[in-house]
Design an enzyme around this catalytic site. Sequence first.
Site, PDB file in Angstrom:
ATOM      1  N   MET A 118       0.834  -1.198   0.000  1.00  0.00           N
ATOM      2  CA  MET A 118       0.000   0.000   0.000  1.00  0.00           C
ATOM      3  C   MET A 118       0.876   1.258   0.000  1.00  0.00           C
ATOM      4  SD  MET A 118      -3.385  -0.937   2.156  1.00  0.00           S
ATOM      5  CE  MET A 118      -2.730  -0.624   3.782  1.00  0.00           C
ATOM      6  N   GLY A 163      10.952  -2.646   5.502  1.00  0.00           N
ATOM      7  CA  GLY A 163      10.207  -3.911   5.518  1.00  0.00           C
ATOM      8  C   GLY A 163       9.763  -4.263   4.109  1.00  0.00           C
ATOM      9  N   HIS A 164       9.168  -3.280   3.418  1.00  0.00           N
ATOM     10  CA  HIS A 164       8.744  -3.503   2.032  1.00  0.00           C
ATOM     11  C   HIS A 164       9.943  -3.854   1.144  1.00  0.00           C
ATOM     12  CE1 HIS A 164       5.524  -0.448   3.292  1.00  0.00           C
ATOM     13  NE2 HIS A 164       4.818  -1.508   2.968  1.00  0.00           N
ATOM     14  N   GLN A 173     -10.568  -2.864   2.028  1.00  0.00           N
ATOM     15  CA  GLN A 173     -10.107  -3.506   3.265  1.00  0.00           C
ATOM     16  C   GLN A 173     -10.134  -2.584   4.474  1.00  0.00           C
ATOM     17  OE1 GLN A 173      -6.169  -4.262   1.401  1.00  0.00           O
ATOM     18  NE2 GLN A 173      -5.308  -3.768   3.408  1.00  0.00           N
ATOM     19  N   GLY A 229       4.997 -10.211   3.938  1.00  0.00           N
ATOM     20  CA  GLY A 229       5.824 -10.076   5.137  1.00  0.00           C
ATOM     21  C   GLY A 229       5.172 -10.759   6.341  1.00  0.00           C
ATOM     22  N   LYS A 251       5.176  -9.645   9.192  1.00  0.00           N
ATOM     23  CA  LYS A 251       4.554  -8.601  10.012  1.00  0.00           C
ATOM     24  C   LYS A 251       3.036  -8.790  10.051  1.00  0.00           C
ATOM     25  CE  LYS A 251       3.639  -4.536  11.853  1.00  0.00           C
ATOM     26  NZ  LYS A 251       2.648  -3.883  11.065  1.00  0.00           N
ATOM     27  N   ASP A 252       2.457  -9.120   8.892  1.00  0.00           N
ATOM     28  CA  ASP A 252       1.016  -9.377   8.795  1.00  0.00           C
ATOM     29  C   ASP A 252       0.816 -10.881   8.659  1.00  0.00           C
ATOM     30  OD1 ASP A 252      -0.113  -6.467   8.451  1.00  0.00           O
ATOM     31  OD2 ASP A 252       1.684  -6.604   7.234  1.00  0.00           O
ATOM     32  N   VAL A 261      10.736  -7.150   9.825  1.00  0.00           N
ATOM     33  CA  VAL A 261      11.812  -6.165   9.968  1.00  0.00           C
ATOM     34  C   VAL A 261      11.437  -5.152  11.046  1.00  0.00           C
ATOM     35  CG1 VAL A 261      13.250  -4.451   8.786  1.00  0.00           C
ATOM     36  CG2 VAL A 261      12.391  -6.436   7.521  1.00  0.00           C
ATOM     37  N   SER A 277       6.307  -0.102  10.134  1.00  0.00           N
ATOM     38  CA  SER A 277       4.960  -0.016   9.584  1.00  0.00           C
ATOM     39  C   SER A 277       4.763   1.386   9.030  1.00  0.00           C
ATOM     40  CB  SER A 277       3.938  -0.267  10.701  1.00  0.00           C
ATOM     41  OG  SER A 277       2.657   0.171  10.285  1.00  0.00           O
TER      42      SER A 277
END
Length: 294
Positions: free
Chosen positions: A30, A36-37, A61, A147, A149-150, A176, A185
């Site tokens: 997004m 992280g991305h 979402q 990731g 993370k989610d 990360v 984030s």
Amino acid sequence: MRVVITPEEMYEASLAAARAGRRVGFVPTMGYLHQGHLSLVRAARATSDVVVMSIFVNPLQFGPNEDFARYPRDLARDQALAEQAGVDVLWTPPTEAMYPTPQAVTVDPGPVGAILEGAIRPGHFAGVLTVVLKLFAIVQPRVAVFGRKDAQQAALVRFMVRDFNLAIEIAVAPLVRDVDGLALSSRNVYLDALLRPKALALPRALARGVAAFRAGERKAGSVIAAAWSVLGEVEGVTTEYINVIDPDTFLPSHAATPRSYLAAAIRVGPTRLIDNVILGEGIEGDVRLGGLSE
Ligand code: AMP
């Protein structure tokens, strides 16, 4: 790096790559990119000939009282970061191109979509899986990277790919963290100097759960209680959930194992934050900016 806008352009670019025998790797995001991305881009790069990144803030979402309108956006900066990281095709479709008509058919995420994040954000995972299926249909990747993370999202995407027989390999890249331990984030930009130290209670709580596990606790309830005690001490922090999750079913489990996730969500002021850790690996098993593993 080539920038494409419409779904048609993206579809053509992917088709051309496939015809040339090139393997397409896909990183959906997004935007408002961070390390992280970019770690997902490197993971895709390692197994693909062409790396496609999408940037699309998916209205489907977000709940009616969520942050869709104020979600951080900076396309110029994202473009520079994506290019530096080795993205070959950056796809930034406008909302109307993805949803020219109201979405009549959506993906039902099933029982795992209704718990944890799904319980607090009704409709969230139907929105996520629906857009991911649309993105997959247009990009036609051989591999897509998500990731940890989610973690719940990654698990649901795996289930969708399995249950709908999609010929796409799903890779899940490590989580990360920033130098202070907070999971990176795009929403961390909402945290000011007062809130950020409070947010650090989240990774601290997960670390406390890991410590309990290392001390021999194998009951989920005891690991959760250890983590919960940390969050209870911080003023202005509300805990939404802390759960021990089975890594295969993604359902809450009574037994804590080295492969289990300890996953939590908190609210700090107006901002929701989520984080998780693999009990057998601990926070130090994650990638840390400025640390040895970066
Ligand atoms: P988003 O732009 O937040 O939708 O995230 C796009 C992708 O980046 C998802 O697969 C996320 O799980 C992944 N991602 C976001 N933050 C991190 C992080 N701190 N570490 C690893 N992956 C991440």
